[in-house]
Design a protein around this motif. Structure first.
Motif, short mmCIF file in Angstrom:
data_model
loop_
_atom_site.label_atom_id
_atom_site.label_comp_id
_atom_site.label_asym_id
_atom_site.label_seq_id
_atom_site.Cartn_x
_atom_site.Cartn_y
_atom_site.Cartn_z
N TRP A 20 0.83 -1.20 0.00
CA TRP A 20 0.00 0.00 0.00
C TRP A 20 0.86 1.25 0.00
CZ3 TRP A 20 -4.86 0.33 -1.31
CH2 TRP A 20 -5.53 1.54 -1.09
N LEU A 21 2.00 1.18 0.71
CA LEU A 21 2.95 2.29 0.76
C LEU A 21 4.35 1.76 0.49
CD1 LEU A 21 1.68 4.09 4.00
CD2 LEU A 21 1.13 4.69 1.64
N ILE B 180 8.19 6.72 9.95
CA ILE B 180 6.95 7.44 10.22
C ILE B 180 5.85 6.88 9.33
CG2 ILE B 180 5.86 9.72 10.22
CD1 ILE B 180 9.01 10.65 10.13
N LEU B 181 4.77 6.47 9.96
CA LEU B 181 3.63 5.90 9.25
C LEU B 181 2.38 6.70 9.63
CD1 LEU B 181 2.25 3.66 7.55
CD2 LEU B 181 2.24 2.24 9.62
N LEU C 187 3.13 14.86 5.20
CA LEU C 187 3.87 15.77 6.06
C LEU C 187 5.17 16.18 5.38
CD1 LEU C 187 6.42 14.07 7.45
CD2 LEU C 187 4.60 13.18 8.89
N ASP C 188 5.68 17.32 5.83
CA ASP C 188 6.98 17.82 5.40
C ASP C 188 7.82 17.99 6.66
OD1 ASP C 188 9.01 18.85 3.79
OD2 ASP C 188 8.31 20.91 4.04
N PRO D 124 -3.95 3.68 5.65
CA PRO D 124 -2.60 4.24 5.58
C PRO D 124 -2.43 5.15 4.37
CG PRO D 124 -2.59 1.96 4.83
CD PRO D 124 -3.98 2.24 5.35
N VAL D 125 -1.77 6.30 4.59
CA VAL D 125 -1.64 7.29 3.51
C VAL D 125 -0.20 7.76 3.27
CG1 VAL D 125 -4.00 8.17 3.68
CG2 VAL D 125 -2.22 9.14 5.15
N TYR D 126 0.71 7.54 4.21
CA TYR D 126 2.05 8.10 4.05
C TYR D 126 3.07 7.29 4.85
CZ TYR D 126 5.73 11.69 3.78
OH TYR D 126 6.90 12.38 3.53
N LEU D 127 4.26 7.13 4.24
CA LEU D 127 5.35 6.40 4.88
C LEU D 127 6.65 7.14 4.58
CD1 LEU D 127 6.38 3.79 6.33
CD2 LEU D 127 6.55 2.76 4.05
N ARG D 128 7.48 7.32 5.63
CA ARG D 128 8.75 7.99 5.41
C ARG D 128 9.78 7.55 6.45
NH1 ARG D 128 10.22 14.37 4.46
NH2 ARG D 128 12.48 14.12 4.64
#
Length: 265
Positions: free
Chosen positions: A119-120, A175-176, A204-205, A164-168
Motif C-alpha cells: 500500500w505504501l 513514520i507511518l 507531512l513535510d 494508511p496514507v504516508y510512509l517515510r
C-alpha cells in the motif's frame, strides 16, 4: 517572575496569532495533484493523476517536467535526496528513481520483492526501501542493490492502521500515517516510539526535526522525537488544503487542483 511569565505568554500569543498569510503565487497544473515533495534546494515537486512529475522553484516558476514516467497516478514523491528523486505508483506497484546524472529513470517492480501488494513504499536513508504490506500487516525493509529482504516489523493489533496514507524514513525513525488514527512512529529496529492522534493527516513535510502537516484548517508542527504537538496556526482560508511543504521562507499549500505559495508576515 509573574511579569516575565506574562511577557513570554504575550510573545507566544503574538507569534501564533499576530502573523498573517500573504499569497505570493498560484500554480495550476493541467491534471489533478496527487503527490508533493520539496528537495534540499527548496525546489517543489508535484505528481499528477496522469503520472507526470513537475518541478517548480519556490516562486512558482516551472523548472523541469518529467513526462511519460508512468500512465497511472503518482502516489508518493520523496525528493529529500535531490540527486535521486523517488516516485511511487501504487496502482502499477512500481517505483521510479529520477537520477539527475542519467536520462533514464531506474524502475522497480514490487513483484520482484516478493510482495503481493504494498500500500505504501518509500526510500530508506541507508540505501534501502521500506514497504507496508497490508496483507501481512508488516513494515518490510529491503536492500536497494539486490532488492533482498532485510527484516520486517509486525504491526501490533492495537496499532490502528486501517487507512494508511504516508510512509517515510527520517534519521533513525520510520513514520507511518493513517488518515483516521494519526501519526505512528517506530525506530529503525521496529520499536514503537509513539502516536500523535491527529485524524485527517494525509502528508507531512519535515524541517529541522519538526513535521509540518495540515489538519482540517490548521497548520500543525509536531516534534517527532518528543512526540508532541509544538504549535498550531490557522491555515490560509482560500481552500481546503490536504498538504503543505516549506520551501525556503515560503509555505506551499495544496488542494487537488492547485498549489498556493504563501509568505508569513
Amino acid at each position: 517572575m509573574k511579569t516575565k511569565t506574562f511577557i513570554a505568554l504575550s510573545l507566544i500569543s503574538h507569534l501564533c496569532f499576530g502573523q498573517e498569510w500573504s499569497l505570493e503565487q498560484t500554480i495550476k497544473p493541467k491534471r489533478e495533484i496527487t503527490a508533493v515533495s520539496v528537495d534540499s534546494k527548496d525546489l517543489i515537486y508535484l505528481g499528477t493523476a496522469g503520472g507526470e512529475v513537475i518541478r517548480y522553484t519556490n516562486t512558482g516558476e516551472e523548472d523541469e517536467y518529467f513526462s511519460a514516467l508512468n500512465n497511472s497516478s503518482v502516489s508518493a514523491i520523496q525528493a529529500w535526496n535531490r540527486l535521486k528523486v523517488f516516485v511511487f505508483y501504487r496502482d502499477q506497484q512500481t517505483a521510479s528513481i529520477l537520477d539527475r546524472f542519467t536520462t533514464t529513470p531506474k524502475n522497480i517492480n514490487l513483484s520482484d520483492l516478493g510482495l503481493q501488494y504494498a500500500w505504501l513504499f518509500a526510500p530508506g536513508i541507508d540505501n534501502s526501501y521500506w514497504a507496508l504490506s497490508t496483507e501481512t500487516r508488516e513494515l518490510i525493509k529491503y536492500d536497494d542493490q539486490n532488492l533482498s529482504r532485510l527484516f520486517s516489523i509486525p504491526i501490533q493489533k492495537d496499532i490502528k492502521i486501517n487507512d494508511p496514507v504516508y510512509l517515510r524514513a527520517y534519521k533513525n525513525l520510520i513514520i507511518l500515517i493513517d488518515h483516521k488514527s494519526g501519526l505512528w512512529v517506530f525506530d529503525q529496529f521496529g520499536d514503537f516510539k509513539g502516536n500523535i492522534k491527529e485524524s485527517g493527516i494525509k502528508h507531512l513535510d519535515i524541517k529541522e526535526g519538526l513535521a509540518h502537516c495540515v489538519v482540517a484548517d490548521e497548520l500543525v508542527a509536531i516534534d517527532l522525537f518528543k512526540m508532541e504537538v509544538m504549535s498550531r496556526k490557522k491555515a490560509p482560508e482560500s481552500g481546503a488544503f490536504w498538504s503543505v511543504v516549506i520551501s525556503g521562507d515560503r509555505y506551499v499549500f495544496f488542494t487537488r487542483e492547485r498549489a498556493e505559495i504563501y509568505s508569513l508576515h
